[in-house]
Design an enzyme around this catalytic site. Sequence first.
Site, PDB file in Angstrom:
ATOM      1  N   TRP A  46     -31.197 -48.920 -13.120  1.00  0.00           N
ATOM      2  CA  TRP A  46     -31.625 -47.643 -12.546  1.00  0.00           C
ATOM      3  C   TRP A  46     -31.629 -46.583 -13.655  1.00  0.00           C
ATOM      4  CZ3 TRP A  46     -28.138 -43.666 -13.091  1.00  0.00           C
ATOM      5  CH2 TRP A  46     -26.782 -44.004 -13.245  1.00  0.00           C
ATOM      6  N   GLU A  89     -17.656 -37.827 -17.813  1.00  0.00           N
ATOM      7  CA  GLU A  89     -18.754 -38.704 -18.249  1.00  0.00           C
ATOM      8  C   GLU A  89     -19.493 -38.116 -19.448  1.00  0.00           C
ATOM      9  OE1 GLU A  89     -19.463 -41.675 -17.168  1.00  0.00           O
ATOM     10  OE2 GLU A  89     -18.479 -41.831 -15.220  1.00  0.00           O
ATOM     11  N   GLU A 127     -23.412 -46.125 -19.753  1.00  0.00           N
ATOM     12  CA  GLU A 127     -22.593 -44.950 -19.446  1.00  0.00           C
ATOM     13  C   GLU A 127     -23.383 -43.644 -19.606  1.00  0.00           C
ATOM     14  OE1 GLU A 127     -19.576 -44.435 -18.340  1.00  0.00           O
ATOM     15  OE2 GLU A 127     -18.908 -46.514 -18.247  1.00  0.00           O
ATOM     16  N   HIS A 130     -24.718 -41.893 -16.617  1.00  0.00           N
ATOM     17  CA  HIS A 130     -23.825 -41.304 -15.610  1.00  0.00           C
ATOM     18  C   HIS A 130     -23.753 -39.786 -15.737  1.00  0.00           C
ATOM     19  CE1 HIS A 130     -21.549 -45.436 -15.510  1.00  0.00           C
ATOM     20  NE2 HIS A 130     -22.821 -45.519 -15.153  1.00  0.00           N
ATOM     21  N   GLU A 180     -11.775 -48.032 -16.422  1.00  0.00           N
ATOM     22  CA  GLU A 180     -13.022 -48.301 -15.691  1.00  0.00           C
ATOM     23  C   GLU A 180     -12.726 -48.434 -14.192  1.00  0.00           C
ATOM     24  OE1 GLU A 180     -16.046 -48.184 -16.776  1.00  0.00           O
ATOM     25  OE2 GLU A 180     -15.985 -48.572 -18.915  1.00  0.00           O
ATOM     26  N   THR A 183     -12.106 -44.946 -12.811  1.00  0.00           N
ATOM     27  CA  THR A 183     -13.357 -44.194 -12.680  1.00  0.00           C
ATOM     28  C   THR A 183     -14.148 -44.707 -11.471  1.00  0.00           C
ATOM     29  OG1 THR A 183     -13.333 -44.348 -15.081  1.00  0.00           O
ATOM     30  CG2 THR A 183     -15.206 -43.266 -14.114  1.00  0.00           C
ATOM     31  N   ASP A 212     -21.735 -49.450 -11.616  1.00  0.00           N
ATOM     32  CA  ASP A 212     -21.672 -49.690 -13.071  1.00  0.00           C
ATOM     33  C   ASP A 212     -20.227 -49.806 -13.542  1.00  0.00           C
ATOM     34  OD1 ASP A 212     -24.408 -49.509 -13.329  1.00  0.00           O
ATOM     35  OD2 ASP A 212     -24.402 -47.701 -14.573  1.00  0.00           O
TER      36      ASP A 212
HETATM   37 FE   FE2 Z   1     -17.612 -47.091 -17.211  1.00  0.00          FE
HETATM   38 FE   FE2 Z   2     -19.146 -43.770 -16.414  1.00  0.00          FE
END
Ligand code: FE2
Ligand code: FE2
Length: 342
Positions: A46, A89, A127, A130, A180, A183, A212
């Site tokens: 995406w 992010e 990343e 994001h 991760e 998050t 993700d």
């Molecule tokens: Fe990540």
């Molecule tokens: Fe992220």
Amino acid sequence: MTIQRSSPGQSPPEGATNSRFEVIKSIEGFVGDHIETLLKPVHESWQPSDYLPNMSRPDWVEEVSEFRRRAVSLSDEVLVVLVGDMVTEEALPTYQSWLNRLPGVADPTGSSDTPWARWGRGWTAEENRHGDLLNRYLYLTGRVDMRAVEVTIHHLINRGFDPRTNNDPYLGFIYTSFQERATKISHRNVGTLAMRAGDEVLQKICGLIAGDEARHEKAYKLFMKKIFEVDPAEAVRAFATMMRRKIVMPAILMRDATDENLFLHFSRIAQRLGVYTAQDYAEIIDDLVRHWEIPTLPGLTGVAAKAQDYLSDLADRYRALAERVVPGGPVKFSWVHGRQVG
Ligand SMILES: [Fe+2]
Ligand SMILES: [Fe+2]
């Protein structure tokens, strides 16, 4: 496989020891074998534009109006946690530099073909979307003071971040496995709050990002699982070391023009809304301990056996300590035009 060891009786110091570097290099083929499933190909990924109004269409004004209408019911509390997650992010340059300092993992030329270098760039590229998506979402809704948010991002990248991993790849991958997952939990919970407020686009956005993060969590846990297989005594020591040091959130040094304690204030709102809590911290430890099968790792002696004992019931100790009441009263946030939140 043979691993270089320090001489008997001499315990290797914490940090990027030669043996840890050798292990990282030795599992490069393993990383290469899994990289295709742990990262998504670009043509299947995406992109932020897929979930934002298309500004090149003749009816862009209506699209933007509809977009903004959905975001009207988001409370200041939800906006604060969303901005905090977005700022985190957006400090991606800091995290990529950090990854590139890990011996054996770093990308030696900037476009190397080694599996670790490909992983590092692929992870960064995923990343990067994001922060872009959340930033554009917030800008288009008109719900926050974008300049104040941008000042925060500027400060955070300026100030950097030290996860206390000492450029040691074992400590590094324990940190990223934890982070991760943290998050993922945070984005997922903000998505639930967005759904309750009736903003299904934001819910979708948070869900995509959480997806993700889940894949990245799986990757780092897998790399570490392999390290546990190859070098269990050192891996368990590194895990205990990282837990004793505590996992510091990557945006800990955030501030805006006036609030030096901005991270503390943001994290209190996150805890109060149930977006990321002390309870979550305990649950993540529990998940990692189970995933790496710490209590049943065979054959550990000495310091490694002590580390195993320490880790085996650590989650329960954190659960018992997790405070249910979050201290502190309402605080003014520049992100929402100086309104009191909390
Ligand atoms: Fe990540
Ligand atoms: Fe992220």
